[in-house]
Design an enzyme around this catalytic site. Structure first.
Site, short mmCIF file in Angstrom:
data_model
loop_
_atom_site.label_atom_id
_atom_site.label_comp_id
_atom_site.label_asym_id
_atom_site.label_seq_id
_atom_site.Cartn_x
_atom_site.Cartn_y
_atom_site.Cartn_z
CB SER A 52 0.78 0.82 11.05
OG SER A 52 0.70 1.74 9.98
CG HIS A 53 2.11 5.51 10.93
ND1 HIS A 53 2.08 4.40 10.11
CD2 HIS A 53 3.37 6.00 10.83
CE1 HIS A 53 3.27 4.24 9.54
NE2 HIS A 53 4.06 5.20 9.96
CD GLU A 193 0.26 -1.18 7.82
OE1 GLU A 193 -0.42 -2.13 8.29
OE2 GLU A 193 -0.20 -0.05 7.59
CE LYS A 236 13.14 0.00 -11.98
NZ LYS A 236 12.05 0.11 -12.97
#
Length: 341
Positions: A52-53, A193, A236
């Site tokens: 994805s990168h 992604e 969170k």
């Protein structure tokens, strides 16, 4: 989930990934001074299986350089506002050369004072954050990295995105091997992604993203067309995104996620996002038996059946990639080949 048979795939060696990336960036107007750091980041991402990168990002990098959303010829500038603070203005260019400019000064300051910070402003997507903190750890320092991105996560109870996927990364040197690296986004997964799943014609798992109506979706196109990312761990994850936002955007003077233009299209001018890296010399604090205590902690994890340390999958991917090469959609290879000319 494996790629459908209807999506032809191609295989490249890492040397071919490097050559293709270099040619595509140079053909898109990226200067010889800026191209190598971006290329190295793409190759490292593909080597570790973080597709994805890697090459999946490259068509967008090239398009943004061609239209001027990124200044491919930008010259970053460094300043030292305090002995322990390093600031680099990326000047609307790629993040990678700006980070490369600031890292030596960060390392020097942290060794001299015990702790130092590098703020990168007016920047752009920096790829895998773990790649950058790992380099700090390889120099013997503990590292934290904070990166903001264009808004794609809504606050808890809200429906409009305020925070980016806002990754945070941590790295610590080890006496008996490569640094331990932990790299995670504030969302369940990085938005890139979903882009990869879209390129491969694959559905996304339920729980990754919501559509524009706030409903869970498995359609990557629906997630990318006005949808939002699901924060990791509910409130969170949204809290973590806020912490990252304060370090990476507010503290660096960069654009807040709500003010940053998209990394995915050509509209809106430079995103001008930010990165913050903190380096700490563990020697003066951790004590003479630091290596043994770290090994004791890590063994408490790895000695349990099924448990693993962060970074284990990427280490395994490096071995696998060296043996098997990189697998990408043929359509992506064709696109990049055309860009490279």
């Amino acid at each position: 989930m494996s790629a459908p048979a209807s999506v032809p795939m191609a295989f490249l060696s890492l040397a071919e990934v490097e050559a293709l990336t270099r040619a595509a960036l140079q053909a898109s107007g990226v200067s010889p001074a800026n191209e190598p750091s971006v290329t190295a980041s793409v190759v490292a991402a593909e080597a570790e299986g973080v597709h994805s990168h890697g090459l999946a990002r490259l068509p967008t990098y090239c398009a943004h350089a061609k239209v001027g959303k990124i200044d491919g010829k930008a010259t970053p500038t460094l300043s030292r506002p305090r002995p322990g603070l390093v600031r680099v203005d990326a000047a609307d260019g790629f993040a990678h050369p700006a980070i490369n400019l600031g890292l030596p000064a960060l390392l020097d300051a942290a060794r001299a004072q015990g702790i130092a910070a590098l703020a990168v402003t007016n920047s752009y997507n920096c790829g895998v954050v773990g790649y950058h903190v790992e380099r700090i750890a390889k120099a013997g320092l503990m590292a934290l990295g904070f990166v903001n991105a264009p808004a794609s996560i809504a606050p808890v109870g809200g429906t409009k995105p305020v925070f980016g996927t806002n990754p945070i990364a941590f790295a610590v040197p080890r006496a008996d091997g490569e640094p331990l690296v932990l790299d995670q986004s504030s969302s369940v997964v990085a938005k890139s992604e979903i882009v990869v799943h879209d390129q491969r014609g694959e559905a996304i798992p339920l729980g990754w993203a919501l559509d524009r109506d706030g409903q869970p979706t498995t359609d990557p196109k629906a997630a990318l067309a006005g949808g939002t990312m699901v924060p990791a761990g509910g409130y969170k994850g949204a809290g973590l995104a806020l912490i990252v936002e304060m370090f990476a955007a507010w503290l660096t003077g960069a654009h807040l996620s709500i003010d940053a233009s998209s990394f995915a299209d050509n509209a809106g001018g430079s995103p001008r996002t930010g990165q913050m890296f903190i380096a700490v010399d563990p020697g003066p604090l951790a004590g003479p038996n630091a290596a043994a205590r770290m090994a004791h902690l890590f063994a408490a994890i790895t000695d349990q059946e099924g448990a693993r340390l962060p970074g284990g999958r990427r280490a395994a991917a490096r071995v696998r990639t060296a043996r098997e090469g990189v697998k990408i959609p043929q359509a992506l290879l064709d696109k990049l080949t055309a860009i490279a000319g």
